[in-house]
Design an enzyme around this catalytic site. Structure first.
Site, short mmCIF file in Angstrom:
data_model
loop_
_atom_site.label_atom_id
_atom_site.label_comp_id
_atom_site.label_asym_id
_atom_site.label_seq_id
_atom_site.Cartn_x
_atom_site.Cartn_y
_atom_site.Cartn_z
N GLY A 46 -2.86 -4.87 -3.42
CA GLY A 46 -3.99 -5.79 -3.39
C GLY A 46 -4.74 -5.52 -2.11
N CYS A 78 2.29 -0.76 -1.48
CA CYS A 78 0.92 -0.57 -1.05
C CYS A 78 0.49 -1.67 -0.08
CB CYS A 78 -0.01 -0.41 -2.25
SG CYS A 78 -1.52 0.45 -1.80
N ILE A 129 -3.38 4.40 -4.27
CA ILE A 129 -4.74 3.83 -4.37
C ILE A 129 -5.09 3.21 -3.02
CG2 ILE A 129 -6.22 2.18 -5.58
CD1 ILE A 129 -4.10 2.26 -7.90
N HIS A 165 2.33 2.88 -6.18
CA HIS A 165 2.38 1.77 -7.14
C HIS A 165 3.36 2.02 -8.28
CE1 HIS A 165 -1.20 -0.57 -5.81
NE2 HIS A 165 -1.50 0.57 -5.24
N GLU A 167 4.47 0.03 -10.39
CA GLU A 167 4.15 -0.79 -11.56
C GLU A 167 3.19 -0.08 -12.51
OE1 GLU A 167 2.95 -1.10 -8.62
OE2 GLU A 167 0.86 -1.75 -8.68
N1 GLN Z 1 -6.07 -0.70 1.13
C1 GLN Z 1 -5.35 -1.90 0.80
C2 GLN Z 1 -4.88 -2.62 2.05
O1 GLN Z 1 -4.69 -2.00 3.05
C3 GLN Z 1 -4.15 -1.60 -0.08
C4 GLN Z 1 -4.60 -1.04 -1.38
C5 GLN Z 1 -3.65 -1.33 -2.50
O2 GLN Z 1 -2.76 -2.18 -2.40
N2 GLN Z 1 -3.83 -0.65 -3.59
O3 GLN Z 1 -4.68 -3.79 2.03
#
Ligand code: GLN
Length: 189
Positions: A46, A78, A129, A165, A167
């Site tokens: 997120g 992430c 991502i 990820h 998931e």
């Molecule tokens: N770039 C986001 C962050 O640093 C993480 C991206 C993700 O969870 N897909 O919070």
């Protein structure tokens, strides 16, 4: 086995599906008072800054720290890794210096087949991502996978953190690895 899944934002339903497919129960966390009754915690991807703000507002950050100290297993993916790691965006629950958005614009989102010996011989399809990496890990941290930019999967005691990820792929090996950590925490506690 009950898993508290942080559900403030992010790809919650995919995590929920994967965890339930392995026979564990999921409790969605949007406020304090849920984590205590659970055996493990998952913090999804997120936006880490949003996560931290909402968690602090609800007091969920304190519950996570307490859970860590009581030996419950915690898995951050992430943005969840950012929340667990060491930087001005995180709680510092894993001894690793985290760089957010480590791949820049060129490689905002990509896939890589990773060698993760802890999960067996088959490579793991990892989806990144806007991912963070662990640039430096301290003593006590077991590096489970690394790419040229840094460490992308690591464990320290009851904490597991991935840049990618799990998931978003059908391969459930990383969840199974985590659920074994949850079991270990239960039998200790
Ligand atoms: N770039 C986001 C962050 O640093 C993480 C991206 C993700 O969870 N897909 O919070």
């Amino acid at each position: 086995m009950k898993i508290a899944l942080l559900a403030f934002q992010g790809d919650v339903s995919e995590h929920e599906r994967a965890i339930e497919s392995l026979g564990a129960e999921v409790r969605l966390v949007r406020r304090a008072g849920v984590i205590d009754s659970c055996d493990g915690i998952v913090i999804p991807g997120g936006e880490s800054t949003t996560f931290m703000r909402l968690m602090r507002g609800e007091g969920v950050d304190q519950e996570i720290i307490e859970a860590k100290n009581r030996g419950k297993a915690i898995f951050g993916t992430c943005a969840g890794l950012v929340v667990l790691g060491r930087s001005r965006y995180g709680l510092g629950l894993i001894n690793a210096d985290v760089k957010r958005n480590a791949f820049g614009r060129q490689r905002e989102s990509f896939e890589a087949m990773l060698d993760i010996p802890a999960l067996g011989n088959e490579p793991f399809k990892a989806i990144f991502i806007r991912a963070p990496v662990m640039e430096q890990v301290g003593e006590g941290v077991e590096v489970l996978a690394r790419i040229k930019e840094g460490v992308v999967l690591a464990r320290e005691g009851n904490i597991l953190a991935s840049s990618f990820h799990p998931e978003l792929v059908d391969d459930t090996r990383l969840y199974r690895y985590f659920l074994r950590m949850v079991e270990e925490g239960k039998s200790r506690g």
